[in-house]
Design a protein around this motif. Structure first.
Motif, short mmCIF file in Angstrom:
data_model
loop_
_atom_site.label_atom_id
_atom_site.label_comp_id
_atom_site.label_asym_id
_atom_site.label_seq_id
_atom_site.Cartn_x
_atom_site.Cartn_y
_atom_site.Cartn_z
N ALA A 65 0.83 -1.20 0.00
CA ALA A 65 0.00 0.00 0.00
C ALA A 65 0.87 1.26 0.00
CB ALA A 65 -0.93 0.01 1.22
N VAL A 66 1.95 1.23 0.77
CA VAL A 66 2.87 2.36 0.80
C VAL A 66 3.51 2.55 -0.58
CG1 VAL A 66 4.99 3.29 1.81
CG2 VAL A 66 3.34 2.09 3.25
N GLU A 67 3.96 1.45 -1.19
CA GLU A 67 4.56 1.55 -2.52
C GLU A 67 3.58 2.14 -3.52
OE1 GLU A 67 7.61 1.00 -3.19
OE2 GLU A 67 8.34 -0.15 -1.47
N PHE A 68 2.31 1.74 -3.42
CA PHE A 68 1.31 2.25 -4.36
C PHE A 68 1.18 3.77 -4.26
CE2 PHE A 68 -3.04 3.82 -4.81
CZ PHE A 68 -3.23 3.63 -6.17
N VAL A 69 1.01 4.30 -3.04
CA VAL A 69 0.79 5.75 -2.93
C VAL A 69 2.04 6.53 -3.31
CG1 VAL A 69 -1.10 5.59 -1.28
CG2 VAL A 69 1.24 5.71 -0.42
N LEU A 70 3.22 6.01 -2.99
CA LEU A 70 4.44 6.71 -3.39
C LEU A 70 4.54 6.77 -4.91
CD1 LEU A 70 7.08 5.25 -0.87
CD2 LEU A 70 5.88 7.45 -0.73
N GLU A 71 4.31 5.65 -5.56
CA GLU A 71 4.44 5.62 -7.02
C GLU A 71 3.35 6.45 -7.69
OE1 GLU A 71 4.58 1.52 -8.11
OE2 GLU A 71 6.63 1.25 -7.34
N HIS A 72 2.15 6.44 -7.12
CA HIS A 72 1.04 7.20 -7.70
C HIS A 72 1.40 8.68 -7.82
CE1 HIS A 72 -3.17 8.04 -8.70
NE2 HIS A 72 -3.08 9.09 -7.89
N TYR A 73 2.14 9.19 -6.83
CA TYR A 73 2.50 10.61 -6.83
C TYR A 73 3.91 10.87 -7.36
CZ TYR A 73 -1.86 11.33 -4.37
OH TYR A 73 -3.19 11.37 -4.05
N GLY A 74 4.53 9.87 -7.98
CA GLY A 74 5.81 10.08 -8.65
C GLY A 74 6.99 10.20 -7.72
N ILE A 75 6.92 9.57 -6.54
CA ILE A 75 7.99 9.66 -5.54
C ILE A 75 8.89 8.43 -5.66
CG2 ILE A 75 8.49 9.76 -3.07
CD1 ILE A 75 5.66 11.02 -2.74
N VAL A 76 10.20 8.63 -5.73
CA VAL A 76 11.14 7.52 -5.94
C VAL A 76 11.96 7.17 -4.71
CG1 VAL A 76 11.33 8.11 -8.38
CG2 VAL A 76 13.05 8.98 -6.77
N GLU A 77 11.97 8.02 -3.70
CA GLU A 77 12.85 7.81 -2.55
C GLU A 77 12.49 6.55 -1.77
OE1 GLU A 77 14.00 11.52 -3.98
OE2 GLU A 77 11.98 10.92 -3.46
N PRO A 78 13.43 6.07 -0.93
CA PRO A 78 13.22 4.82 -0.20
C PRO A 78 12.02 4.88 0.74
CG PRO A 78 15.54 5.44 -0.17
CD PRO A 78 14.79 6.60 -0.74
N TYR A 79 11.64 3.69 1.20
CA TYR A 79 10.50 3.51 2.10
C TYR A 79 10.64 4.45 3.29
CZ TYR A 79 6.84 0.61 4.28
OH TYR A 79 5.68 0.17 4.84
N PRO A 80 9.57 5.18 3.64
CA PRO A 80 9.69 6.20 4.70
C PRO A 80 9.84 5.60 6.08
CG PRO A 80 7.74 6.55 3.29
CD PRO A 80 8.26 5.17 3.00
N ARG A 81 10.30 6.43 7.01
CA ARG A 81 10.15 6.17 8.43
C ARG A 81 8.83 6.81 8.85
NH1 ARG A 81 15.35 7.14 7.62
NH2 ARG A 81 15.07 9.38 7.77
N PHE A 82 8.01 6.08 9.59
CA PHE A 82 6.68 6.54 9.95
C PHE A 82 6.57 6.85 11.44
CE2 PHE A 82 4.24 5.92 6.19
CZ PHE A 82 4.80 4.85 5.52
N VAL A 83 5.76 7.85 11.74
CA VAL A 83 5.20 8.04 13.07
C VAL A 83 3.70 8.13 12.88
CG1 VAL A 83 4.97 9.57 15.04
CG2 VAL A 83 7.20 9.23 14.02
N ILE A 84 2.94 7.28 13.57
CA ILE A 84 1.49 7.25 13.45
C ILE A 84 0.90 7.51 14.84
CG2 ILE A 84 -0.52 5.87 12.82
CD1 ILE A 84 1.30 4.23 11.01
N VAL A 85 0.05 8.54 14.95
CA VAL A 85 -0.50 8.90 16.25
C VAL A 85 -1.99 9.18 16.11
CG1 VAL A 85 1.66 9.88 17.09
CG2 VAL A 85 -0.02 11.36 15.98
N ARG A 86 -2.70 9.01 17.22
CA ARG A 86 -4.08 9.46 17.33
C ARG A 86 -4.11 10.61 18.34
NH1 ARG A 86 -8.12 7.43 14.85
NH2 ARG A 86 -7.93 5.43 13.78
N VAL A 87 -4.81 11.67 17.97
CA VAL A 87 -4.94 12.82 18.85
C VAL A 87 -6.41 13.20 18.96
CG1 VAL A 87 -2.63 13.66 18.31
CG2 VAL A 87 -4.58 14.47 16.97
#
Length: 405
Positions: A94-116
């Motif tokens: 899913a991450v690869e799909f959204v990165l490629e959809h927007y033309g981004i080539v850089e490596p897999y991101p580091r994530f922070v996921i939070v609920r506020v």
């Protein structure tokens, strides 16, 4: 190799949502590595996004890293976070799909996921919480630039915020996402910072991974990508080498005689389970041999001595906060194997970091360079070493090493 993950939960709330991804913006026509033009903060005028961006930029400044907002990465993370559910990790595909959809080539991101809580953009106390949160980020030391994207989902009782950080270590000239039947494209650019020795790989639509011949002049490189193995998806990867060894700097798909997918119908996320190290090593061996059988190759035999070396390197990566082949304390894979008293004529190593061993193997197989090691027909034995970073219990992280000989 797009392999990195960090997630921290601030508050909890039930939040059922759609699990497939339908992008809210049209796909890019081409790939390139430069961040999309946008104001320094809050490209969508969102005060919560501005709060996160400012905290990350301030953290980067303290660590000597310049962090720049990227509107494309904002859009990608917005699509991803809207399709995930509470306490989920993002699926690598899913991450690869959204990165490629927007033309981004850089490596897999580091994530922070939070609920506020709702209204967090109006409360100064939450600003302090975000500042404390981003201090936990492992920003790329020695890199000239990092990009960030922020996705926010306000459709639930609490707000889900996803922050993604990507290393930017090359400038890539635009490459079309789609080529005609038997088309061709130039893949060219420049490595940045301390990276040298550009090397390119490609996986063809039939799953075969090979080196893509390239001309190199210092940090500059140029290669001719041809749709010469039939129509379908060609996965292109650019490596560079620094003190930590070879690293993936770009990884993207070009569709020959085919149209890039407009939606992602799989699950955007999954709920992480507790990870048992020994079982995970056995499971990763099963996955490696599954992928080899699918390619018509014999299964590999587990090598306990190699596994000990691999496990030590994974522990070293966790302790010293890096993912690479060359360790500042143990050297390269050949050094580690020799120190263990093992002899070899050929040795290949894969390393990675992800949210499960299944996601790790998916990401490695999506990388032409790492895929070629897993599917090397000359390999007979493998040592697998897994360690788990459980500093965030809701989102454990796997660091893995595969040694083939």
């Amino acid at each position: 190799m797009r392999l990195a993950f960090l997630a921290i939960l601030l508050t909890q709330a039930a939040a059922p949502s759609a699990r497939h991804i339908v992008p809210h913006q049209s796909g890019a026509e081409s790939y390139e590595s430069r961040p999309a033009a946008a104001p320094e903060f809050a490209p969508f005028g969102d005060p919560l996004r501005t709060m996160v961006q400012k905290a990350v930029v301030a953290t980067g400044r303290k660590q000597g890293v310049r962090v720049v907002p990227d509107a494309r990465l904002d859009a990608a993370m917005t699509d991803l976070v809207r399709a995930m559910r509470e306490r989920e990790n993002p699926h690598s595909e899913a991450v690869e799909f959204v990165l490629e959809h927007y033309g981004i080539v850089e490596p897999y991101p580091r994530f922070v996921i939070v609920r506020v809580a709702r209204g967090s953009d109006q409360r100064a106390s939450d600003n302090a919480a975000f500042e404390a949160l981003v201090h936990k980020l492992e920003l790329p030391e020695g890199r000239p630039l990092a990009t960030m994207g922020v996705g926010i989902d306000r459709a639930t009782s609490t707000w889900l915020v996803t922050l993604a950080i990507q290393d930017k270590s090359l400038d890539l000239e635009p490459v079309p996402r789609k080529l005609p039947h038997e088309g061709r494209a130039r893949v060219a650019g420049k490595l940045l910072g301390a990276f040298t020795t550009p090397h390119l790989f490609v996986t063809d639509p039939h799953g075969g991974a090979r080196t893509l011949p390239a001309e190199a002049n210092g940090a500059l490189f140029s290669a001719d990508l041809r749709c010469d193995r039939g129509d379908g998806r060609y996965q292109v990867e650019v490596f560079g080498t620094d003190a930590a060894g070879p690293r993936v700097l770009a990884n993207f798909s070009v569709y020959c005689g085919a149209t890039p997918p407009a939606t992602f119908s799989g699950a955007a996320g999954f709920s992480a389970a507790s990870i048992d190290t020994k079982q995970s090593e056995g499971r990763l061996l099963e996955l490696v041999n599954r992928d080899r059988r699918a390619a018509g190759l014999p299964a590999l035999e587990a090598d306990p001595a190699l596994a000990t070396v691999a496990r030590g390197h994974s522990a070293d990566m966790l302790e010293n906060h890096f993912v690479g082949h060359v360790s500042p304390t143990t050297g390269g894979p050949g050094d580690r194997v020799k120190r263990a008293g093992l002899t070899f004529t050929r040795l290949l190593e894969n390393v990675g970091r992800n949210s499960s061993v299944e996601e790790l193997e998916i990401a490695l197989m999506a990388s032409p360079g790492h895929r070629s090691a897993i599917l090397d027909p000359r390999a007979q034995r493998v040592g697998i070493g897994i360690v788990v970073d459980d500093s965030s219990p809701d989102f454990p992280v796997v660091l893995g090493t595969q040694l083939f000989r």
